[in-house]
Design an enzyme around this catalytic site. Structure first.
Site, mmCIF file in Angstrom:
data_model
loop_
_atom_site.group_PDB
_atom_site.id
_atom_site.type_symbol
_atom_site.label_atom_id
_atom_site.label_comp_id
_atom_site.label_asym_id
_atom_site.label_seq_id
_atom_site.Cartn_x
_atom_site.Cartn_y
_atom_site.Cartn_z
ATOM 1 N N LYS A 222 -35.701 -9.838 64.837
ATOM 2 C CA LYS A 222 -35.194 -9.305 63.561
ATOM 3 C C LYS A 222 -34.634 -10.491 62.780
ATOM 4 C CE LYS A 222 -32.163 -8.242 61.179
ATOM 5 N NZ LYS A 222 -31.959 -8.882 59.860
ATOM 6 N N GLU B 258 -25.159 -17.701 69.669
ATOM 7 C CA GLU B 258 -25.062 -19.011 68.999
ATOM 8 C C GLU B 258 -24.363 -18.758 67.680
ATOM 9 O OE1 GLU B 258 -25.789 -21.790 70.268
ATOM 10 O OE2 GLU B 258 -27.333 -21.479 71.792
ATOM 11 N N CYS C 23 -25.065 -24.943 61.041
ATOM 12 C CA CYS C 23 -23.944 -24.603 61.939
ATOM 13 C C CYS C 23 -23.322 -25.836 62.573
ATOM 14 C CB CYS C 23 -24.431 -23.648 63.022
ATOM 15 S SG CYS C 23 -25.831 -24.304 63.913
ATOM 16 N N GLU D 231 -15.373 -22.562 58.417
ATOM 17 C CA GLU D 231 -16.705 -23.096 58.121
ATOM 18 C C GLU D 231 -16.977 -22.891 56.621
ATOM 19 O OE1 GLU D 231 -19.787 -20.698 59.938
ATOM 20 O OE2 GLU D 231 -20.852 -22.486 60.581
HETATM 21 P P1 NAP Z 1 -24.894 -13.398 59.843
HETATM 22 O O1 NAP Z 1 -24.412 -12.744 58.612
HETATM 23 O O2 NAP Z 1 -24.115 -13.228 61.083
HETATM 24 O O3 NAP Z 1 -26.393 -12.872 60.037
HETATM 25 C C1 NAP Z 1 -27.179 -13.310 61.105
HETATM 26 C C2 NAP Z 1 -28.134 -12.214 61.506
HETATM 27 O O4 NAP Z 1 -27.376 -11.098 61.963
HETATM 28 C C3 NAP Z 1 -29.006 -11.708 60.365
HETATM 29 O O5 NAP Z 1 -30.285 -11.427 60.865
HETATM 30 C C4 NAP Z 1 -28.301 -10.431 59.963
HETATM 31 O O6 NAP Z 1 -29.170 -9.475 59.396
HETATM 32 C C5 NAP Z 1 -27.810 -9.941 61.305
HETATM 33 N N1 NAP Z 1 -26.714 -8.981 61.213
HETATM 34 C C6 NAP Z 1 -25.770 -8.867 60.261
HETATM 35 N N2 NAP Z 1 -24.936 -7.845 60.558
HETATM 36 C C7 NAP Z 1 -25.372 -7.301 61.708
HETATM 37 C C8 NAP Z 1 -24.943 -6.209 62.519
HETATM 38 N N3 NAP Z 1 -23.884 -5.482 62.204
HETATM 39 N N4 NAP Z 1 -25.637 -5.922 63.634
HETATM 40 C C9 NAP Z 1 -26.703 -6.659 63.971
HETATM 41 N N5 NAP Z 1 -27.163 -7.708 63.254
HETATM 42 C C10 NAP Z 1 -26.496 -8.023 62.132
HETATM 43 O O7 NAP Z 1 -25.050 -14.964 59.679
HETATM 44 P P2 NAP Z 1 -25.825 -15.757 58.555
HETATM 45 O O8 NAP Z 1 -24.994 -15.732 57.327
HETATM 46 O O9 NAP Z 1 -27.248 -15.312 58.450
HETATM 47 O O10 NAP Z 1 -25.879 -17.220 59.192
HETATM 48 C C11 NAP Z 1 -24.863 -18.131 59.043
HETATM 49 C C12 NAP Z 1 -24.024 -18.211 60.298
HETATM 50 O O11 NAP Z 1 -24.856 -18.496 61.405
HETATM 51 C C13 NAP Z 1 -23.043 -19.345 60.235
HETATM 52 O O12 NAP Z 1 -21.799 -18.947 60.752
HETATM 53 C C14 NAP Z 1 -23.669 -20.408 61.128
HETATM 54 O O13 NAP Z 1 -22.763 -21.323 61.675
HETATM 55 C C15 NAP Z 1 -24.317 -19.567 62.164
HETATM 56 N N6 NAP Z 1 -25.393 -20.308 62.848
HETATM 57 C C16 NAP Z 1 -25.192 -20.688 64.146
HETATM 58 C C17 NAP Z 1 -26.155 -21.424 64.798
HETATM 59 C C18 NAP Z 1 -25.970 -21.836 66.220
HETATM 60 O O14 NAP Z 1 -26.955 -22.245 66.843
HETATM 61 N N7 NAP Z 1 -24.782 -21.748 66.783
HETATM 62 C C19 NAP Z 1 -27.351 -21.760 64.139
HETATM 63 C C20 NAP Z 1 -27.516 -21.351 62.822
HETATM 64 C C21 NAP Z 1 -26.528 -20.620 62.190
HETATM 65 P P3 NAP Z 1 -29.217 -9.267 57.798
HETATM 66 O O15 NAP Z 1 -29.544 -10.580 57.235
HETATM 67 O O16 NAP Z 1 -30.312 -8.271 57.647
HETATM 68 O O17 NAP Z 1 -27.870 -8.764 57.390
#
Ligand code: NAP
Length: 477
Positions: A174, A249, A283, A381
Site C-alpha cells: 500500500k 522504519e 528520514c 523532524e
Molecule cells: P506517514 O504519514 O506516516 O505515511 C506513511 C504511510 O502510512 C502512507 O502510505 C500512509 O498512507 C500510511 N498511513 C497513514 N495513516 C495510516 C493509518 N492510520 N493506518 C495505516 N497506514 C497509514 O508518513 P509520510 O508523511 O508518508 O512519510 C514521512 C515520514 O516517513 C517521516 O517521518 C520520515 O522520517 C519517515 N520515513 C522513515 C524512513 C525510515 O526508513 N526510517 C524512510 C522514509 C521515511 P496515505 O498516504 O494513504 O495516508
C-alpha cells in the site's frame, strides 16, 4: 493526464470495486497528473485472498527459482529507468537526476535479495546429549503487508518486496497516496517479468481501511511500515489483537557533528549532500548541525556560499537541485519551524522563506544560526531544506547534544582522529552512523533505527530475519 493505472490484485489489473478513483497531483504546479483507484477494505480482502493462495506455491519453490523473477524485475527497472524516473519526479517533485538515482537504488534491493535468496540457511547446533541433534530451520513468515511513504516512492517498496519475496513470503503493498504511480508502475513491470499470480499485490487508496482489513485477518502474519512515528504507534496498537509481527522504519532527527579536526571540505560536501537531497525530505537527512566552536564562523560562512549556489525549482527543469516540497502542509510546517526559531532568537543567515516566482511549494535552502534546544527545528523532524546550527566545545558535549532526542535513526560526524571516530560511533544512540560519510544507505547494510525511530532492520542479510520464522527441531536419534 496520464491514463488511470489499475490495482494489481491476485495477478489481475483491477479497478476499485466501486469504481472510485482519487487524483495524483504534481507538487511543482498543483496540476492533476492522473487518477488512481481508491481502494479500501474490499480490495485489501481480495489481495489477502490472492496472497494467501499464492503463498504455499511460492514458499515451496527452490530459492533460485524465486530469485529469477526478482532479478528480472531489477533488470526491467534499470532498463526503464528514464520513464520511471520521469514519473517519480512528476508525482513526488524531486529533481530528475535524483529520481534516476533512486530507480537504480531501488533496483539494487531486488538484485541483492535475489542473490541472498540462495543463502537463507538453517543451522545444526550441538545438543547436550549424544542422542540428540538440534536442527534450526528458517521458513517464510507468510503473507505480509507493506505500507510505504512518499519520499522514496520506489526504493521504500523494493527494500521490502525484495527480501520478502526472496524468503518465500507473498506481499501486499500500500503506497502513499501522494506517490501511487511509481508503485503501480513497478507492479506492472512485476507482471511483465512473470512474478507469479498473487505473489505481489499493489493496492492504492484508503490507508486506515486497508490496514484495518489486514490487521483483522490472521493470515496476514507481518506488517512492515515506513513512515511517521505517529502512524507507527497506531499500527503497534492495531497489531495487538492478532499479534502480527512488525518492522517499523519511522522518523529521524539526525545530528551532523563537525569536530575541529575534521576535513572541512569533506564535511561541507557531506552536509550539502545529506541535507538538501530530496529537499530535506529524507528520514536520515541532517536535521541539526553541530560545529566545534573554534571553526563555526569559517565553516558556516562557506556553507552559506554553497547553499546560495543551489538551484530551486521544478524537478523536471534542467539544473534544479532543490525541488518542491510534497504538499502545502509540508511548506506550512517548514515555515512554522523557521518562524518559531526566529521568535526564540535564531538568526536567518540564508533563505528563510518560500521561493518566489519559481515552482509552487519550493522553500529556499535555509541556514539558521544560534539555535537552541527548545526550538522546534532543534527537537522535531522538519522535513524540509532548513538547517539549524549550534556550536559545542567538547566531544562529550557534542555526543550528549546529538543523543538528546527521542529519535535514533541516523547520525553523522566528521573527524580525522581514529580513536575519536570509534569512541563517538560507539556512544551515538542511532542505528545508522555516517562517519566521514554523508550517504550511508546501501542495499547490503542493515538499515533501521533505535528508540522512537523504529523496530527491526531492512537491507542486507539482516532483512532476512524480518521475513523468516525460526523453528528448531530437537531430534532424538
Ligand atoms: P506517514 O504519514 O506516516 O505515511 C506513511 C504511510 O502510512 C502512507 O502510505 C500512509 O498512507 C500510511 N498511513 C497513514 N495513516 C495510516 C493509518 N492510520 N493506518 C495505516 N497506514 C497509514 O508518513 P509520510 O508523511 O508518508 O512519510 C514521512 C515520514 O516517513 C517521516 O517521518 C520520515 O522520517 C519517515 N520515513 C522513515 C524512513 C525510515 O526508513 N526510517 C524512510 C522514509 C521515511 P496515505 O498516504 O494513504 O495516508
Amino acid at each position: 493526464m496520464l491514463p488511470t493505472p489499475l490495482h494489481l490484485i491476485d495477478g489481475r489489473r483491477t479497478p476499485a470495486a466501486d469504481g472510485r478513483t482519487f487524483p495524483v497531483v504534481n507538487p511543482a504546479d498543483g496540476q492533476t497528473i492522473s487518477e488512481v483507484p481508491l481502494g479500501g477494505a474490499a480490495e485489501a480482502r481480495a489481495a489477502i485472498e490472492g496472497a494467501a493462495s499464492a503463498f504455499p506455491g511460492w514458499r515451496d519453490l527452490p530459492a533460485h527459482e524465486r530469485a529469477r523473477p526478482l532479478r528480472a524485475l531489477a533488470e526491467a527497472m534499470v532498463r526503464d529507468q528514464q520513464r520511471l524516473a520521469h514519473l517519480m519526479t512528476l508525482e513526488q517533485g524531486k529533481p530528475l537526476a535524483e529520481a534516476r538515482g533512486e530507480i537504480l537504488y531501488a533496483a539494487s534491493f531486488l538484485e541483492w535479495s535475489a542473490e541472498e535468496a540462495r543463502r537463507i540457511c538453517g543451522q545444526v547446533i550441538p545438543a547436550s546429549s549424544v542422542e540428540k541433534r538440534i536442527v534450526v530451520l528458517r521458513q517464510p513468515v507468510g503473507v505480509c503487508l507493506a505500507i510505504t511513504p512518499w519520499n522514496f516512492p520506489a526504493a521504500m517498496i523494493t527494500r521490502k518486496v525484495g527480501p520478502a519475496l526472496a524468503c518465500g513470503c507473498t506481499m501486499i503493498v500500500k503506497p502513499a497516496e501522494q506517490t501511487p504511480l511509481s508503485a503501480l508502475a513497478i507492479g506492472e513491470l512485476a507482471m511483465q517479468v512473470g512474478i507469479p499470480q498473487g505473489v505481489l499485490n499493489i493496492i492504492t487508496g484508503d490507508a486506515p481501511q486497508i490496514a484495518a482489513a489486514c490487521f483483522a485477518d490472521p493470515r496476514v502474519r507481518k506488517v512492515t511500515f515506513t513512515g511517521s512515528t505517529d502512524v507507527g504507534r497506531v499500527l503497534v496498537r492495531q497489531a495487538a489483537d492478532n499479534l502480527q509481527r512488525l518492522t517499523l522504519e519511522l522518523g529521524g532527527h539526525a545530528p551532523f557533528i563537525v569536530f575541529e579536526d575534521a576535513d572541512i571540505d569533506a564535511a561541507l560536501a557531506g552536509v550539502m549532500a545529506s541535507k538538501f537531497r530530496n529537499s530535506g525530505q529524507t528520514c536520515i537527512c541532517a536535521n541539526r548541525l553541530l560545529v566545534h566552536r573554534s571553526i563555526i564562523e569559517p565553516f558556516t560562512a562557506r556553507l552559506a556560499e554553497h547553499m546560495r549556489a543551489l538551484k530551486v525549482g521544478a524537478g523536471l527543469e534542467p539544473g534544479v537541485t532543490v525541488g518542491p516540497l510534497i504538499d502545502d502542509a509540508a511548506v506550512e510546517k517548514v515555515e512554522s519551524h523557521v518562524a518559531d526559531a526566529v521568535e526564540r532568537g535564531a538568526v536567518v543567515r540564508v533563505g528563510g522563506s518560500r521561493a518566489m516566482g519559481t515552482a509552487m511549494r519550493c522553500f529556499l535552502p535555509t541556514l539558521l544560526e544560534r539555535c537552541t534546544p527548545e526550538m522546534r527545528c532543534w527537537c522535531e523532524e522538519t522535513f524540509g531544506p532548513v538547517l539549524p546550527v549550534a556550536s559545542f566545545e567538547t566531544e562529550d558535549q557534542a555526543v550528549a547534544m546529538a543523543n538528546d532526542t527521542p529519535y535514533g535513526l541516523a547520525a553523522y560526524f566528521y573527524t580525522r582522529d581514529a580513536s575519536r571516530l570509534m569512541r563517538v560511533a560507539e556512544r551515538l544512540e542511532f542505528g545508522v552512523i555516517g562517519a566521514n560519510d554523508a550517504l550511508p544507505s546501501t542495499a547490503q547494510a542493515p538499515f533501521g533505527g533505535m528508540k522512537q525511530s523504529g523496530w527491526g532492520r531492512e537491507g542486507g542479510a539482516f532483512a532476512i530475519d524480518a521475513y523468516t520464522e525460526i523453528k528448531y527441531m530437537s531430534w532424538r536419534l
